[in-house]
Enzyme design. Structure first.
Site, PDB file in Angstrom:
ATOM      1  N   LYS A  13       0.818  -1.220   0.000  1.00 58.56           N
ATOM      2  CA  LYS A  13       0.000   0.000   0.000  1.00 58.56           C
ATOM      3  C   LYS A  13       0.850   1.269   0.000  1.00 58.56           C
ATOM      4  O   LYS A  13       0.577   2.207  -0.734  1.00 58.56           O
ATOM      5  CB  LYS A  13      -0.868  -0.042   1.254  1.00 58.56           C
ATOM      6  N   ARG A  89     -10.069   3.352   9.297  1.00 59.88           N
ATOM      7  CA  ARG A  89      -9.773   1.969   9.679  1.00 59.88           C
ATOM      8  C   ARG A  89     -11.010   1.254  10.207  1.00 59.88           C
ATOM      9  O   ARG A  89     -10.989   0.054  10.414  1.00 59.88           O
ATOM     10  CB  ARG A  89      -8.744   1.947  10.813  1.00 59.88           C
ATOM     11  N   ARG A 128      10.378  -7.339   5.961  1.00 61.04           N
ATOM     12  CA  ARG A 128      10.474  -5.915   5.601  1.00 61.04           C
ATOM     13  C   ARG A 128      11.523  -5.197   6.455  1.00 61.04           C
ATOM     14  O   ARG A 128      11.586  -5.350   7.666  1.00 61.04           O
ATOM     15  CB  ARG A 128       9.105  -5.262   5.805  1.00 61.04           C
ATOM     16  N   ARG A 163      10.315  -2.444  11.564  1.00 56.95           N
ATOM     17  CA  ARG A 163       9.278  -1.771  12.337  1.00 56.95           C
ATOM     18  C   ARG A 163       8.881  -2.660  13.512  1.00 56.95           C
ATOM     19  O   ARG A 163       8.798  -3.880  13.361  1.00 56.95           O
ATOM     20  CB  ARG A 163       8.059  -1.540  11.426  1.00 56.95           C
ATOM     21  N   ARG A 174      -2.997  -7.623  13.513  1.00 57.98           N
ATOM     22  CA  ARG A 174      -3.354  -6.558  12.568  1.00 57.98           C
ATOM     23  C   ARG A 174      -4.283  -7.081  11.472  1.00 57.98           C
ATOM     24  O   ARG A 174      -5.177  -6.370  11.008  1.00 57.98           O
ATOM     25  CB  ARG A 174      -2.078  -5.948  11.956  1.00 57.98           C
TER      26      ARG A 174
HETATM   27  P1  AMP Z   1      -0.082   1.494   9.394  1.00 56.80           P
HETATM   28  O1  AMP Z   1       1.264   2.071   9.119  1.00 56.80           O
HETATM   29  O2  AMP Z   1      -1.183   2.173   8.628  1.00 56.80           O
HETATM   30  O3  AMP Z   1      -0.117  -0.004   9.253  1.00 56.80           O
HETATM   31  O4  AMP Z   1      -0.409   1.807  10.939  1.00 56.80           O
HETATM   32  C1  AMP Z   1       0.401   1.312  11.979  1.00 56.80           C
HETATM   33  C2  AMP Z   1      -0.382   1.323  13.289  1.00 56.80           C
HETATM   34  O5  AMP Z   1      -0.779   2.672  13.612  1.00 56.80           O
HETATM   35  C3  AMP Z   1      -1.690   0.528  13.278  1.00 56.80           C
HETATM   36  O6  AMP Z   1      -1.495  -0.857  13.531  1.00 56.80           O
HETATM   37  C4  AMP Z   1      -2.476   1.221  14.390  1.00 56.80           C
HETATM   38  O7  AMP Z   1      -2.010   0.830  15.672  1.00 56.80           O
HETATM   39  C5  AMP Z   1      -2.079   2.675  14.189  1.00 56.80           C
HETATM   40  N1  AMP Z   1      -3.002   3.362  13.254  1.00 56.80           N
HETATM   41  C6  AMP Z   1      -2.697   3.875  12.014  1.00 56.80           C
HETATM   42  N2  AMP Z   1      -3.767   4.430  11.439  1.00 56.80           N
HETATM   43  C7  AMP Z   1      -4.790   4.273  12.326  1.00 56.80           C
HETATM   44  C8  AMP Z   1      -6.180   4.616  12.309  1.00 56.80           C
HETATM   45  N3  AMP Z   1      -6.730   5.223  11.249  1.00 56.80           N
HETATM   46  N4  AMP Z   1      -6.922   4.312  13.399  1.00 56.80           N
HETATM   47  C9  AMP Z   1      -6.388   3.703  14.477  1.00 56.80           C
HETATM   48  N5  AMP Z   1      -5.101   3.330  14.559  1.00 56.80           N
HETATM   49  C10 AMP Z   1      -4.292   3.598  13.491  1.00 56.80           C
END
Ligand code: AMP
Length: 221
Positions: A13, A89, A128, A163, A174
């Site tokens: 993504k 989300r 990754r 990460r 997740r």
């Molecule tokens: P991502 O990089 O989008 O996979 O986000 C990493 C982590 O950040 C997620 O697993 C959540 O813990 C938090 N996070 C990111 N975006 C959101 C969102 N829109 N709502 C809630 N938590 C978020």
């Protein structure tokens, strides 16, 4: 253009979002990146989000919607296109985003979703590695796209890091969150006739081309 990109962790993504922003002149708004920056800077928000993120769970809607609203108002006022990545989300966030954008008279034009079987995601996520230099976008995978020198970025020579949430246990959490909370949004956007489904198992360039084509057709409608 206002768009929202969906896909489970490891679907590519972030890479595709960057390509789409370049192609359609949109600003990339990634809540994950914004939260990680807050954690790095140890702001109040970052301290609150840290443990939730490490566990692969969702940060509270209140906190995330707050940071998105400020950013979106400023971008729309400046006449910029936006690509949301990692937001919304869950359905409440999706409704919040629709209300916010309606108020600004800037509805969502397209919502592409990258589709990929869950089994393919483990190697992608657990392999990754990212450049530790915040100004560099170096991204690698120890299985599919290793750096020339192990542990070092090809672009700038900085150390590569993993990460915190890129491990199998957190990935499973997740994915559960994605299936349970994020998938229902797809139905919501399907009803609004803005959803574009794209298979995400092929090459980066093929997937990018399918996304661009799908979005261009949707916008033409
Ligand atoms: P991502 O990089 O989008 O996979 O986000 C990493 C982590 O950040 C997620 O697993 C959540 O813990 C938090 N996070 C990111 N975006 C959101 C969102 N829109 N709502 C809630 N938590 C978020």
């Amino acid at each position: 253009m206002i768009a929202v990109i969906f896909g489970p962790p490891g679907s590519g993504k972030g890479t595709q979002a960057a390509a789409l922003c370049e192609r359609f002149g949109m600003t990339h708004v990634s809540t994950g990146d914004m939260l990680r920056e807050a954690v790095r800077n140890q702001t109040e928000l970052g301290k609150e989000a840290q443990s939730v993120m490490s566990a692969g769970k969702l940060v509270s809607n209140e906190l995330v919607c707050g940071i998105v609203k400020d950013k979106v108002s400023a971008l729309v006022a400046a006449g910029k296109g936006i690509l949301f990545d990692g937001f919304p989300r869950n359905l409440d966030q999706a409704k919040f985003l629709s209300d916010t954008l309606d108020e600004l008279n800037a509805p969502i034009d397209a919502a592409p979703v990258l589709e990929i079987p869950h089994e393919e995601l483990v190697k992608r996520i657990c392999g990754r590695r990212l450049c530790s230099n915040a100004d560099c976008d170096g991204a690698y995978n120890v299985y599919f796209m290793p750096s020339k020198e192990e542990g070092k970025c090809d672009k700038c020579g900085s150390d590569l890091v993993q990460r915190k949430d890129d491990n199998e246990e957190t990935l499973r959490e997740r994915l559960e969150v994605y299936d349970g909370q994020t998938m229902p949004i797809l139905e919501y956007y399907g009803e609004k006739n803005i959803l574009i489904r794209v298979a995400a198992s092929g090459s980066v360039n093929d997937i990018r081309d399918s996304l661009i084509l799908g979005i261009a057709e949707k916008v033409k409608d």
